[in-house]
Structure formats: C-alpha cells, structure tokens
Design a protein around this motif. Structure first.
Motif, PDB file in Angstrom:
ATOM      1  N   ILE A 386       0.846  -1.194   0.000  1.00 24.09           N
ATOM      2  CA  ILE A 386       0.000   0.000   0.000  1.00 24.09           C
ATOM      3  C   ILE A 386       0.878   1.239   0.000  1.00 24.09           C
ATOM      4  O   ILE A 386       1.779   1.390   0.827  1.00 24.09           O
ATOM      5  N   THR A 387       0.603   2.126  -0.937  1.00 25.13           N
ATOM      6  CA  THR A 387       1.291   3.401  -0.984  1.00 25.13           C
ATOM      7  C   THR A 387       0.262   4.497  -1.213  1.00 25.13           C
ATOM      8  O   THR A 387      -0.941   4.248  -1.286  1.00 25.13           O
ATOM      9  N   PHE A 388       0.730   5.738  -1.299  1.00 25.38           N
ATOM     10  CA  PHE A 388      -0.174   6.866  -1.489  1.00 25.38           C
ATOM     11  C   PHE A 388      -0.674   6.907  -2.930  1.00 25.38           C
ATOM     12  O   PHE A 388       0.110   6.775  -3.877  1.00 25.38           O
ATOM     13  N   ALA A 389      -1.968   7.132  -3.090  1.00 27.52           N
ATOM     14  CA  ALA A 389      -2.541   7.224  -4.428  1.00 27.52           C
ATOM     15  C   ALA A 389      -2.162   8.533  -5.109  1.00 27.52           C
ATOM     16  O   ALA A 389      -2.084   8.591  -6.337  1.00 27.52           O
ATOM     17  N   TYR A 390      -1.947   9.575  -4.314  1.00 28.20           N
ATOM     18  CA  TYR A 390      -1.624  10.897  -4.851  1.00 28.20           C
ATOM     19  C   TYR A 390      -0.300  11.388  -4.270  1.00 28.20           C
ATOM     20  O   TYR A 390      -0.100  11.329  -3.048  1.00 28.20           O
ATOM     21  N   PRO A 391       0.602  11.914  -5.103  1.00 25.04           N
ATOM     22  CA  PRO A 391       1.862  12.461  -4.581  1.00 25.04           C
ATOM     23  C   PRO A 391       1.641  13.559  -3.549  1.00 25.04           C
ATOM     24  O   PRO A 391       2.391  13.672  -2.575  1.00 25.04           O
ATOM     25  N   GLU A 392       0.586  14.376  -3.738  1.00 24.38           N
ATOM     26  CA  GLU A 392       0.342  15.456  -2.787  1.00 24.38           C
ATOM     27  C   GLU A 392      -0.029  14.925  -1.410  1.00 24.38           C
ATOM     28  O   GLU A 392       0.257  15.552  -0.387  1.00 24.38           O
ATOM     29  N   ASP A 393      -0.675  13.737  -1.347  1.00 28.61           N
ATOM     30  CA  ASP A 393      -0.967  13.126  -0.054  1.00 28.61           C
ATOM     31  C   ASP A 393       0.313  12.703   0.643  1.00 28.61           C
ATOM     32  O   ASP A 393       0.439  12.814   1.870  1.00 28.61           O
ATOM     33  N   ALA A 394       1.256  12.186  -0.132  1.00 27.50           N
ATOM     34  CA  ALA A 394       2.545  11.797   0.457  1.00 27.50           C
ATOM     35  C   ALA A 394       3.253  13.015   1.034  1.00 27.50           C
ATOM     36  O   ALA A 394       3.835  12.948   2.128  1.00 27.50           O
ATOM     37  N   ARG A 395       3.176  14.140   0.335  1.00 26.38           N
ATOM     38  CA  ARG A 395       3.806  15.363   0.851  1.00 26.38           C
ATOM     39  C   ARG A 395       3.052  15.878   2.074  1.00 26.38           C
ATOM     40  O   ARG A 395       3.663  16.278   3.069  1.00 26.38           O
ATOM     41  N   ARG A 396       1.721  15.851   2.008  1.00 27.95           N
ATOM     42  CA  ARG A 396       0.912  16.310   3.140  1.00 27.95           C
ATOM     43  C   ARG A 396       1.136  15.434   4.364  1.00 27.95           C
ATOM     44  O   ARG A 396       1.044  15.896   5.506  1.00 27.95           O
ATOM     45  N   ASN A 397       1.441  14.168   4.130  1.00 31.00           N
ATOM     46  CA  ASN A 397       1.614  13.216   5.226  1.00 31.00           C
ATOM     47  C   ASN A 397       2.889  13.456   6.022  1.00 31.00           C
ATOM     48  O   ASN A 397       3.095  12.836   7.060  1.00 31.00           O
ATOM     49  N   LEU A 398       3.738  14.344   5.529  1.00 31.56           N
ATOM     50  CA  LEU A 398       4.907  14.723   6.320  1.00 31.56           C
ATOM     51  C   LEU A 398       4.493  15.410   7.607  1.00 31.56           C
ATOM     52  O   LEU A 398       5.221  15.411   8.592  1.00 31.56           O
ATOM     53  N   PHE A 399       3.293  15.964   7.590  1.00 33.94           N
ATOM     54  CA  PHE A 399       2.775  16.680   8.760  1.00 33.94           C
ATOM     55  C   PHE A 399       1.569  15.915   9.285  1.00 33.94           C
ATOM     56  O   PHE A 399       0.588  15.715   8.562  1.00 33.94           O
ATOM     57  N   VAL A 400       1.642  15.484  10.530  1.00 32.88           N
ATOM     58  CA  VAL A 400       0.535  14.745  11.131  1.00 32.88           C
ATOM     59  C   VAL A 400      -0.656  15.669  11.296  1.00 32.88           C
ATOM     60  O   VAL A 400      -0.537  16.792  11.791  1.00 32.88           O
ATOM     61  N   GLN A 401      -1.829  15.204  10.857  1.00 34.30           N
ATOM     62  CA  GLN A 401      -3.012  16.056  10.806  1.00 34.30           C
ATOM     63  C   GLN A 401      -3.707  16.150  12.160  1.00 34.30           C
ATOM     64  O   GLN A 401      -3.668  15.227  12.965  1.00 34.30           O
ATOM     65  N   ARG A 402      -4.381  17.274  12.365  1.00 34.11           N
ATOM     66  CA  ARG A 402      -5.175  17.502  13.573  1.00 34.11           C
ATOM     67  C   ARG A 402      -6.654  17.406  13.247  1.00 34.11           C
ATOM     68  O   ARG A 402      -7.049  17.501  12.091  1.00 34.11           O
ATOM     69  N   LYS A 403      -7.446  17.221  14.279  1.00 34.65           N
ATOM     70  CA  LYS A 403      -8.888  17.237  14.105  1.00 34.65           C
ATOM     71  C   LYS A 403      -9.355  18.653  13.831  1.00 34.65           C
ATOM     72  O   LYS A 403      -8.993  19.576  14.549  1.00 34.65           O
ATOM     73  N   LYS A 404     -10.144  18.807  12.756  1.00 34.78           N
ATOM     74  CA  LYS A 404     -10.623  20.143  12.392  1.00 34.78           C
ATOM     75  C   LYS A 404     -12.142  20.111  12.254  1.00 34.78           C
ATOM     76  O   LYS A 404     -12.721  19.115  11.922  1.00 34.78           O
TER      77      LYS A 404
END
Length: 404
Positions: A386-404
């Motif tokens: 399993i890998t990222f479907a979108y390159p931008e998701d891989a870049r965004r995943n460098l930063f752990v997301q918060r609940k919004k």
C-alpha cells in the motif's frame, strides 16, 4: 504525585524510545496493577488485523509501564479472543466486566462489537474501538450517555471520502458489492448515502454471503448495467473473489473500497488482480515523519517482523492506548471509575502527538469518533503493498493532521 513529576511523566510518554531503557532503570511500582481489557479476533478469519491491533496496544502499554505506568501503578492487559464471532465476543465482554477492568480497547468486526456494546454501556466501562468501522458502533447510544469511543474512521467517513474521490475522477456509475454481515450492510448504506448527497445512485448492487468465491455472474450484470467502478464492502477473502472474478471477465474497471482493501486477504489473495485498487486510509506504513518512523521501527524490532500485516490496525490501537493514558492523567486522585474516566476522555487536557494524527480534544460529550476526513488519505495497491494514491498526499503526510 506533585505537579512537577506529573508533567515530567506526561512528557516522557511522548517518546517512543521508552523500551530502550536499561533494566537497572526499570521503575518500581506501588499499589496493585490496573487491569486494562483488550478484545479482538486474535485467532480465526480476522486475525490478520486483530493481532496487529493487540500488538499496538501491547507496545504502547509496555512503553507506558517503562516510565512508571499510571501514578506508579503498572497496567496489566486482560486479553479476550473474540474469534470474529459475535457470541464469543459477547462472552468475552462479560468476562472483562467480571474482571473489573477499568477500560477496554477492542473490536475489529462491526457485528461482534454490536453484539457486545450493551455490556460496556450497562457496566459504565469505557470502550475505545481502534478497528471496527461500522457507523452504528458509535451511534447505538445517545452521544452524551455513551461509553463507546473510537479511533478508527467510521464507514460513513470512509465511504464519503472515497465517493468524493470517485466523482473527482469521473467514475460516477458505481456498482456496490457488499457482504451480508452488519459491516457489509452498514457500509453499503453509507456508500448509497454518500452517492445520494451528490445526486447519484448505484447502477447495480450485489449482496453476497461470507465464503463466496465466485462473483462472475454478478460482475457480468454490473458490466451490463454500465458500471465504471466497483465499490466493495467486505472484510475477508471475498474482496479477492471480486478482483479475481473481474480478472476472469477481463473487465478492467477500477476497484475501490474501505480499508479492508489494504488487508493481506485481499492483496495476497488476489495477487496481480489487486494491483491499482484504491481505498481509504488513516495510516500508510511509510516513514514519512519522525513519529511514524519510530513507531514502524519499534514495532519491527519488538515483534521481529519486516511488514505489519495491517498497519492501520496497529497504529490506531497504539494511539488509542496513549489517548486513554493521557485522559487518565486528567484524574489526579486515581479514581478510575467509569463516569470519571468517561468525562476525562471527553475532556482530554493535554495534546497527544500520535502516530495516526495529533489528538487535541479527540472526544467530547457529543463526539465519540476521533478521526475526521482531514486525517485521511487515499491508498493504492502497488507491487503488492500500500502506498499513497496521490503524490500530494505523500507530501501532506509529512505533517501529522489535527482534528478540524
């Protein structure tokens, strides 16, 4: 514990290197151990994600105990194997209540969870669900009264997330293939709801029993109905049966679904027929930042594996254990009665920088699901992983997301 020691303990728990402590630095515990329940399918057809779930909890609890446990008390696990069987899960839940565990982390299968939820609610025993994704799990009881919390993405979120991606790609003629379990049917309803919000409806629907190995005739009917994408909702080998039947028909239509499309039953069972499948994910086992790299390295070292069968199960369970502990530290006098612990979970004071996400007030009296769409990414099967479907998701995943 004075305030200075309390803060030091909380900060120490952020580190994922606690297990590296030398034996002569092992903490000295005072008072009887605390019993934490863990329940899931550790043998049987769902063990591929039940065992990683258990390992994730165990890894976190071992780290917590290495830095002194809770207010100087060791946390011991009381483990119940539900074998992915609802009656066994109900019996296991009752056994945990008899053991007087202060809380429980568990359930991978929606049907098993639904059979046992009343036990936790009636005994005012907080339950954190790290895997079972069926939307009814956290809606069975009124939110303000509910003792059921969750750190996996409910199917309502996963379905809407995937449907939004399908629409963006222009795949709007959806065929739904769902098993007849509570998980499959609640997922099917969630997909139809997500489609309806976009003024769409499925062009074909198929329901099938667990154990089905050939869905060629159903897929042929979906093709004749004009489907240009297949959305599956099943948790076992049946996902592979869909892919292999599609391959037998030489019908090269996209296959999408919830997180079970990242399970070994699908990837290994379908082989090349699994390539390109898309699914909702909260955690992809790539060392995209320091927290995730440390978690993956620690898991591999502790359990002597090169690959976690279902990484999301392990990561979500690991975070569940730490969210529980951080909430416990809201209770300074050690009163871990059900109502006190429920209130602490609903009002967690200290942010937990987790593996899946950053948890700042993950729960509230009106919200029992910690995961929101902004924490999710699309995963894709590529070369059997399993890998990222979108390159931008891989870049965004460098930063752990918060609940919004």
């Amino acid at each position: 514990m004075n305030r200075k020691r309390f803060v030091a303990a909380c900060l120490a728990l952020v580190s994922l290197t606690a297990l590296a402590q030398a034996p002569d630095n092992a903490p000295v515990f005072s008072g009887p151990p605390l019993k934490l329940g863990v329940i899931g399918p550790f043998t049987g057809p769902s063990a591929d994600f039940g065992v990683p779930m258990l390992n994730g909890v165990r890894m976190a609890v071992d780290e917590i105990n290495a830095v002194g446990g809770y207010l100087g008390r060791r946390i011991d696990l009381v483990v119940q194997d539900d074998k992915a069987d609802p009656p066994t899960g109900l019996a296991g839940a009752k056994a945990l209540a008899q053991e007087k565990v202060f809380a429980t982390i568990g359930f991978c299968n929606t049907g098993v969870a639904m059979a046992a939820l009343d036990v936790f609610q009636q005994n005012q025993m907080p339950l954190i669900v790290p895997c079972a994704a069926g939307s009814p799990v956290t809606t069975k009881f009124p939110p303000a009264d509910s003792y059921v919390f969750r750190t996996s993405a409910r199917d309502g979120i996963q379905s809407d997330f995937v449907v939004a991606d399908l629409v963006k790609r222009g795949w709007t003629k959806v065929a739904i293939f769902a098993d007849t379990t509570p998980y499959g049917q609640s997922g099917r309803a969630d997909v139809k709801k997500a489609l309806a919000l976009r003024k769409l409806e499925p062009v074909y629907e198929a329901n099938f029993a667990l154990g089905t190995t050939d869905l060629t005739s159903e897929l042929r009917a979906a093709r004749e109905a004009g489907a240009n994408v297949i959305f599956t909702y099943t948790v076992g080998k049946e996902n592979a049966a869909v892919a292999l039947s599609r391959q037998a028909l030489k019908w090269n239509v996209p296959l999408v679904g919830g997180w079970p499309l990242s399970f070994p039953f699908f990837i290994d069972g379908a082989g090349r027929a699994a390539e390109g499948a898309l699914m909702a994910q909260t955690f992809i086992a790539e060392p995209s930042n320091e927290r995730r790299a440390a978690f993956l390295a620690g898991y591999a070292r502790k359990y002597k594996v090169r690959r976690i069968p279902v990484p999301m199960a392990a990561a979500q369970a690991y975070d569940a254990a730490y969210i529980l502990l951080y909430s416990m530290f809201n209770i300074r006098n050690g009163d871990l009665s059900g109502p006190r612990l429920k209130a602490a979970l609903e009002n967690m004071q200290r942010t937990y920088y987790g593996v899946v996400a950053t948890y700042e007030r993950p729960f509230s009296p009106q919200e029992k699901d910690a995961i929101v769409p902004t924490m999710m990414v699309m995963g894709q099967v590529k070369d059997g992983a399993i890998t990222f479907a979108y390159p931008e998701d891989a870049r965004r995943n460098l930063f752990v997301q918060r609940k919004k």
